[in-house]
Write a protein that holds these residues in place. Structure first.
Motif, PDB file in Angstrom:
ATOM      1  N   UNK A   9       0.812  -1.225   0.000  1.00  0.00           N
ATOM      2  CA  UNK A   9       0.000   0.000   0.000  1.00  0.00           C
ATOM      3  C   UNK A   9       0.849   1.280   0.000  1.00  0.00           C
ATOM      4  N   UNK A  10       0.558   2.162  -0.929  1.00  0.00           N
ATOM      5  CA  UNK A  10       1.344   3.402  -1.042  1.00  0.00           C
ATOM      6  C   UNK A  10       0.910   4.422   0.005  1.00  0.00           C
ATOM      7  N   UNK A  11       1.870   5.173   0.535  1.00  0.00           N
ATOM      8  CA  UNK A  11       1.556   6.255   1.488  1.00  0.00           C
ATOM      9  C   UNK A  11       1.884   7.630   0.910  1.00  0.00           C
ATOM     10  N   UNK A 205       6.718  18.564   2.898  1.00  0.00           N
ATOM     11  CA  UNK A 205       5.644  17.574   3.049  1.00  0.00           C
ATOM     12  C   UNK A 205       6.213  16.209   3.451  1.00  0.00           C
ATOM     13  N   UNK A 208       7.078  15.949   7.154  1.00  0.00           N
ATOM     14  CA  UNK A 208       5.882  15.646   7.963  1.00  0.00           C
ATOM     15  C   UNK A 208       5.594  14.148   7.893  1.00  0.00           C
ATOM     16  N   UNK A 218       5.942  15.974  17.317  1.00  0.00           N
ATOM     17  CA  UNK A 218       6.443  17.342  17.176  1.00  0.00           C
ATOM     18  C   UNK A 218       5.312  18.332  17.389  1.00  0.00           C
TER      19      UNK A 218
ATOM     20  N   UNK B  35      -1.639  18.948   3.434  1.00  0.00           N
ATOM     21  CA  UNK B  35      -1.757  18.041   4.584  1.00  0.00           C
ATOM     22  C   UNK B  35      -1.249  16.646   4.247  1.00  0.00           C
ATOM     23  N   UNK B  36      -0.724  15.969   5.272  1.00  0.00           N
ATOM     24  CA  UNK B  36      -0.523  14.524   5.195  1.00  0.00           C
ATOM     25  C   UNK B  36      -1.747  13.957   5.906  1.00  0.00           C
ATOM     26  N   UNK B  39      -6.076   7.743   7.998  1.00  0.00           N
ATOM     27  CA  UNK B  39      -7.414   7.224   8.275  1.00  0.00           C
ATOM     28  C   UNK B  39      -7.273   6.095   9.275  1.00  0.00           C
ATOM     29  N   UNK B  42      -3.675   5.157   9.944  1.00  0.00           N
ATOM     30  CA  UNK B  42      -2.781   4.741   8.844  1.00  0.00           C
ATOM     31  C   UNK B  42      -2.727   5.816   7.781  1.00  0.00           C
ATOM     32  N   UNK B  43      -1.507   6.121   7.332  1.00  0.00           N
ATOM     33  CA  UNK B  43      -1.363   7.144   6.292  1.00  0.00           C
ATOM     34  C   UNK B  43      -2.051   6.671   5.001  1.00  0.00           C
ATOM     35  N   UNK B  44      -2.820   7.579   4.406  1.00  0.00           N
ATOM     36  CA  UNK B  44      -3.513   7.219   3.159  1.00  0.00           C
ATOM     37  C   UNK B  44      -3.320   8.295   2.102  1.00  0.00           C
ATOM     38  N   UNK B  45      -3.531   7.900   0.867  1.00  0.00           N
ATOM     39  CA  UNK B  45      -3.540   8.868  -0.235  1.00  0.00           C
ATOM     40  C   UNK B  45      -4.974   9.368  -0.399  1.00  0.00           C
ATOM     41  N   UNK B  48      -8.228   7.252  -1.272  1.00  0.00           N
ATOM     42  CA  UNK B  48      -8.693   6.210  -0.352  1.00  0.00           C
ATOM     43  C   UNK B  48     -10.205   6.366  -0.093  1.00  0.00           C
ATOM     44  N   UNK B  59      -2.490  16.234   9.079  1.00  0.00           N
ATOM     45  CA  UNK B  59      -1.234  16.789   9.605  1.00  0.00           C
ATOM     46  C   UNK B  59      -0.812  17.938   8.695  1.00  0.00           C
TER      47      UNK B  59
END
Lengths: 298, 65
Positions: A9-11, A205, A208, A218, B35-36, B39, B42-45, B48, B59
């Motif tokens: 899964x891409x982040x 970005x 972060x 932070x 923003x980052x 969900x 878990x980090x998502x694009x 999603x 974030x």
């Protein structure tokens, strides 16, 4: 959407290279980039350097601290408390917790305690970033030197660097621009501790994202004076360009680095720095900028 | 569906008629570039898909001085 490299899964989507990466590949790329940035400019030496890391408690400085610790550099965290209520007081506990967790020595120095005033007490809010820069750089250099440090590392990221380059170009500050780069200043003087920026090729970005993925807690508080900054206009313009033409920020930095030797040749002051008549620190005139600000507001 | 959204400047539960994080950001009037996003931790694009009861955290990219 999946990672371009291993289908997990891409982040993150890195438009400037046309890749989507999972957490593992992103972290590996990020760390590799920082190592390469340090190596390319010969910023730091594990055996010889004791490094003062300027830490504000924000994502950039804590990511930098985390990485330098992970890479086994000899580090000490330094925080300059310039006295901005609702901002600096909020960030100090984050730094304390972080340094305790990773067993990093931490020193904090207060403008109020040392010079009797705070940034909040300066009436001219429009020039706050300039005053703050002069005071923080001055104190960081002096304290780092007193602690026996041979380098000062700061968390400036790609966005900070490209904004600074354009701001100086727009203002015609070529001499100032010539003093920047991966290792700032390059003044050969026993009182000057060279400053390095290992994150200068990391987009804001991604700092972060790296912080969140590595559970680096932070503060995301914004400095109340940043709204006055000319920098915000340049930032907005650069972000629009990056959105439309991915890779713009990297292109600005790389091309600036190519121009830097020429800028230094023609615009770096040739004369040796003098000593400030008041404090004995480095200056170009008879009194240093630091003392000018202290004299005006202290 | 009900979505809980948290960021530096706000925390709120909202009724959301869309499907993805991108649509949620549009409804909030925010740009995903700033923003980052996560969900349920878990980090998502932004493409999603969301479901009822999801917790979304934003974030902010710009912070500090």
């Amino acid at each position: 959407m999946n990672c371009s490299r291993d289908n997990s899964k891409a982040v993150v989507e890195l438009k400037y290279v046309g890749e989507r990466l999972c957490a593992e590949h992103f972290s590996s790329l990020f760390e590799k980039r920082v190592r390469r940035t340090i190596g390319k400019a010969k910023m730091l030496d594990r055996k010889r350097d004791k490094i003062a890391v300027g830490v504000s408690g924000g994502k950039d400085s804590l990511v930098l601290l985390y990485l330098l610790k992970k890479m086994h550099y000899n580090i000490v965290a330094i925080t300059i408390d310039e006295g901005i209520r609702g901002y600096r007081d909020k960030s100090l506990p984050f730094i304390e917790r972080f340094c305790r967790k990773y067993k990093i020595p931490w020193k904090t120095y207060s403008l109020k305690k040392e010079y009797g005033f705070t940034l909040d007490s300066i009436p001219d809010k429009k020039l706050m970033c300039s005053y703050c820069g002069v005071l923080r750089r001055g104190m960081l250099n002096k304290k780092a030197r007193q602690l026996g440090c041979t380098k000062v590392a700061t968390g400036h990221n790609l966005d900070d660097e490209t904004q600074m380059i354009l701001m100086n170009l727009f203002r015609g500050e070529l001499e100032r621009l010539a003093r920047t780069g991966p290792i700032t200043g390059l003044i050969e003087d026993e009182l000057f501790v060279p400053r390095v920026k290992p994150l200068r090729e990391c987009p804001e970005r991604e700092d972060v994202l790296y912080a969140v993925l590595h559970d680096i807690k932070y503060t995301d508080a914004e400095c109340p004076y940043s709204r006055y900054a000319y920098r915000n206009i340049v930032r907005e313009m650069l972000n629009k360009m990056e959105d439309r033409y991915p890779g713009t920020k990297f292109a600005i930095l790389r091309n600036f680095d190519k121009m830097l030797p020429f800028l230094r040749k023609y615009y770096m002051p040739k004369e040796k720095p003098k000593r400030c008549k008041k404090c004995g620190e480095i200056t170009r005139g008879s009194i240093c900028k630091f003392c000018e600000v202290v004299e005006e507001f202290g | 569906m009900k979505i809980y959204v948290e960021s530096r400047d706000f925390k709120k539960n909202l009724s959301f008629g869309g499907k993805t994080v991108r649509q949620l950001m549009k409804e909030l009037g925010l740009s995903s570039e700033n923003f980052v996003l996560s969900r349920n931790g878990e980090i998502v694009l932004e493409d999603e898909a969301l479901k009822d009861g999801d917790k979304v955290k934003l974030f902010p990219v710009i912070s500090g001085g």
